[in-house]
Design an enzyme around this catalytic site. Structure first.
Site, PDB file in Angstrom:
ATOM      1  CG  ASP A   1      43.388  50.023  33.701  1.00  0.00           C
ATOM      2  OD1 ASP A   1      43.593  49.090  34.039  1.00  0.00           O
ATOM      3  OD2 ASP A   1      43.179  51.127  34.251  1.00  0.00           O
TER       4      ASP A   1
ATOM      5  CB  ILE B   1      50.785  46.346  35.740  1.00  0.00           C
ATOM      6  CG1 ILE B   1      51.684  47.335  34.766  1.00  0.00           C
ATOM      7  CG2 ILE B   1      50.278  47.207  37.096  1.00  0.00           C
ATOM      8  CD1 ILE B   1      52.977  47.589  35.265  1.00  0.00           C
TER       9      ILE B   1
ATOM     10  NE  ARG C   1      43.898  48.840  44.840  1.00  0.00           N
ATOM     11  CZ  ARG C   1      44.383  48.339  45.836  1.00  0.00           C
ATOM     12  NH1 ARG C   1      43.671  47.711  46.778  1.00  0.00           N
ATOM     13  NH2 ARG C   1      45.455  48.738  46.157  1.00  0.00           N
TER      14      ARG C   1
ATOM     15  CE  LYS D   1      36.871  53.663  36.877  1.00  0.00           C
ATOM     16  NZ  LYS D   1      37.557  52.809  38.248  1.00  0.00           N
ATOM     17  CG  ASN D   2      41.068  55.286  36.884  1.00  0.00           C
ATOM     18  OD1 ASN D   2      40.171  54.710  37.608  1.00  0.00           O
ATOM     19  ND2 ASN D   2      41.852  54.078  35.913  1.00  0.00           N
TER      20      ASN D   2
ATOM     21  NE  ARG E   1      43.718  45.895  42.056  1.00  0.00           N
ATOM     22  CZ  ARG E   1      42.654  46.784  41.455  1.00  0.00           C
ATOM     23  NH1 ARG E   1      42.834  47.611  40.647  1.00  0.00           N
ATOM     24  NH2 ARG E   1      41.440  46.432  41.734  1.00  0.00           N
TER      25      ARG E   1
ATOM     26  CB  CYS F   1      38.696  44.452  39.248  1.00  0.00           C
ATOM     27  SG  CYS F   1      37.321  45.597  38.423  1.00  0.00           S
TER      28      CYS F   1
ATOM     29  NE  ARG G   1      34.058  49.087  39.856  1.00  0.00           N
ATOM     30  CZ  ARG G   1      35.553  48.658  39.460  1.00  0.00           C
ATOM     31  NH1 ARG G   1      35.882  47.630  38.831  1.00  0.00           N
ATOM     32  NH2 ARG G   1      36.383  49.347  40.087  1.00  0.00           N
TER      33      ARG G   1
END
Length: 417
Positions: free
Chosen positions: A304, A326, A92, A22-23, A121, A116, A397
Site C-alpha cells: 500500500d 503482492i 472488498r 481504516k484497515n 485477490r 479497487c 475510501r
C-alpha cells in the site's frame, strides 16, 4: 465526480495528526456481529468505507451510530444473514462479515466482494478455512453461502499470508468448539488490533503478530470499548510527501513501530527521519537518492506504499527498481506519472524501472485505485504548475480530509465539486 486541483512546487511544513486506520476499523466493526450487545469504537476515521460497512450492518439489523470518530454498534437486533450485492460491491472488506455471521448464527450468505482494480485477490483461503472449521460452502449466482450448526476448531494453513483471511477465520474461530490454530497467518498490526479487541470481548487468542495464532473457542462474547490504532499507510504517505517536496513535517499520533520498512527506505533515500514517541519528523533533502524496493507481507515494505514511494523515486538521482510481489496489476499509476514527465519502464508486469528526472510536470491525471490516488497527489505537490486529479472518490475510501491536512501544511490544494 469530485476532482482535486493542486498548484505544486511548494515545500510542505508544519504538523499533521494521523487518523485511525481504516484497515483496522473495518474488521473491528465486523467483529461486533459476534456480540449480543453494544460495542463502542473510538478513533474511527470518517471515510467512505466506514459508512459502507455501517450501512451493511444496519441492513443486517444492527443499530449503529457514528459521530466525532466514535462508532457504536448494537448487534442484538441482527436477524438477517445476507449481505447483499448492492452493499458489498463497493468495498472488498465486506467479506469480513462472513466469518462472524457463520460463527454466531450458523448461516451466512455474502455477495462476492468488489473493491479497487489492483488484482483478483481471491477469497479461496477464507472459504477453505471455514470448511476446515466444519462449514458447508456453496457459491451460487455471485453469492457465497456458508452453513454450520456449530463450527469446530481445527488446524488451518494459509498457502500465503492473507490479512482479511486471517481476520475472517479468527472471528469465526472465537465461537467455535475447541482449539483452532492458524498457521502462516498474517502478522500486520491490524491483526494484533483485532486480536486485542476480541480478547477484550472475552475471546481466548494467543500468538497474534506471529505466523501461528491459537484460538480457544468460547461460548459467547461480551461488549467492549476498543480504540482503533493509527493508520500506518496514512503516516507513510505524509512522510513520503514531506520528503518529495523537500519539506519539514512533524507527523503526530502515529506508531513508528508499525512502519519500520518505510522508515528504513526513506532514510536510505536521504530523508532526515527523527522519532520521538508517537511523533515522527521528516525533513526532505535537495537531492533524493535512488532506492530499490520489493513489496512483501508485514513486516516487509507494504504494497500500500509502493505507489507513493515510486513517485518519490521519479525525482531520485539514478535508477530505482520497484518489485511488486503482492498484487498483480498494481502499476496502473505508472502511466499517469509518465504523463507528468516521469521516466518509468515496466520491464515485467511486476517490476518497474524508475529513472530519476529533475522535476515532474503538472498535468491532468486520473486515479485508478486508493493508493494510486495518493501517489498522484504527491506528484501534484512536487510538480510546478496546476495538476488536476480525476476520480478522487478512490482516495476518499482511505484518507480522511486529505486536502485539508495538506493545505494545513502549506499546500495549494482544493477539491472541485
Amino acid at each position: 465526480m469530485d476532482k482535486i486541483q493542486i498548484n505544486g512546487g511548494r515545500k510542505l511544513a508544519g504538523e499533521v495528526v494521523i487518523s485511525g486506520a481504516k484497515n483496522a476499523a473495518l474488521p473491528l466493526i465486523a467483529a461486533s456481529i459476534l456480540v449480543d450487545g453494544t460495542c463502542e469504537f473510538t478513533n474511527v476515521p470518517n471515510l467512505m468505507d466506514i459508512h459502507s460497512i455501517k450501512l451493511l450492518l444496519e441492513d443486517l439489523g444492527a443499530r449503529c451510530a457514528f459521530d466525532n470518530h466514535v462508532m457504536t454498534v448494537d448487534g442484538s437486533g441482527i436477524q438477517k444473514i445476507e449481505a447483499e450485492y448492492e452493499l458489498v460491491r463497493k468495498m472488498r472488506a465486506s467479506i469480513l462479515v462472513l466469518g462472524p455471521l457463520v460463527a454466531r448464527f450458523g448461516h451466512a450468505k455474502v455477495s462476492l466482494p468488489g473493491g479497487c482494480a489492483i488484482g483478483a485477490r481471491p477469497v479461496n483461503m477464507h472459504l477453505a478455512g471455514l470448511e476446515a472449521l466444519g462449514a458447508k460452502i456453496g457459491i451460487d449466482h455471485g453469492y457465497i453461502e456458508a452453513k454450520a450448526e456449530k463450527l469446530t476448531g481445527n488446524e488451518i494453513y494459509f498457502d500465503i499470508p492473507t490479512v482479511t483471511g486471517t481476520e475472517n477465520l479468527m472471528m469465526a474461530a472465537v465461537l467455535a468448539k475447541g482449539k483452532t490454530v492458524l498457521r502462516n497467518a498474517a502478522r500486520e498490526p491490524e491483526i494484533i488490533c483485532l486480536a486485542d479487541a476480541l480478547s477484550r470481548m472475552g475471546a481466548k487468542i494467543s500468538g497474534a503478530g506471529t505466523p501461528i495464532i491459537t484460538i480457544e473457542g468460547v461460548d459467547r462474547l461480551a461488549p467492549a470499548l476498543v480504540t482503533v490504532i493509527p493508520d500506518r499507510i496514512e503516516t507513510g504517505t505524509f512522510m513520503v510527501a514531506a520528503a518529495a517536496t523537500r519539506g519539514n513535517v512533524l507527523i503526530k499520533g502515529c506508531n513508528p513501530d508499525h512502519i519500520g520498512g518505510i522508515i528504513s527506505k526513506l532514510k536510505a533515500s536521504g530523508a532526515g527521519v527523527e522519532i520521538c514517541g508517537d511523533q515522527i519528523r521528516v525533513r526532505g533533502m535537495e537531492q533524493v537518492k535512488s532506492v530499490d524496493i520489493k513489496t512483501l507481507p508485514y513486516p516487509g515494505f507494504p504494497t500500500d506504499m509502493q505507489a507513493q514511494f515510486m513517485t518519490l523515486m521519479c525525482i531520485a538521482d539514478g535508477t530505482s527498481v520497484i518489485h511488486e510481489s503482492i498484487f498483480e496489476n498494481r502499476f496502473i499509476h505508472a502511466n499517469e506519472l509518465m504523463r507528468m514527465g516521469a521516466d518509468i519502464t515496466l520491464s515485467r508486469a511486476d517490476i518497474a524501472m524508475v529513472r530519476g528526472v529533475p522535476e515532474l510536470q503538472a498535468a491532468p491525471v486520473m486515479a485508478s485505485d486508493l493508493r494510486a490516488s495518493a501517489s498522484l497527489v504527491i506528484a501534484g505537490l512536487m510538480a510546478r504548475g496546476t495538476t488536476l486529479i480525476s476520480r478522487v472518490y478512490h482516495m476518499d475510501r482511505g484518507y480522511e480530509a486529505i486536502e485539508k491536512k495538506f493545505c494545513a501544511l502549506g499546500a495549494d490544494m482544493v477539491r472541485i465539486k
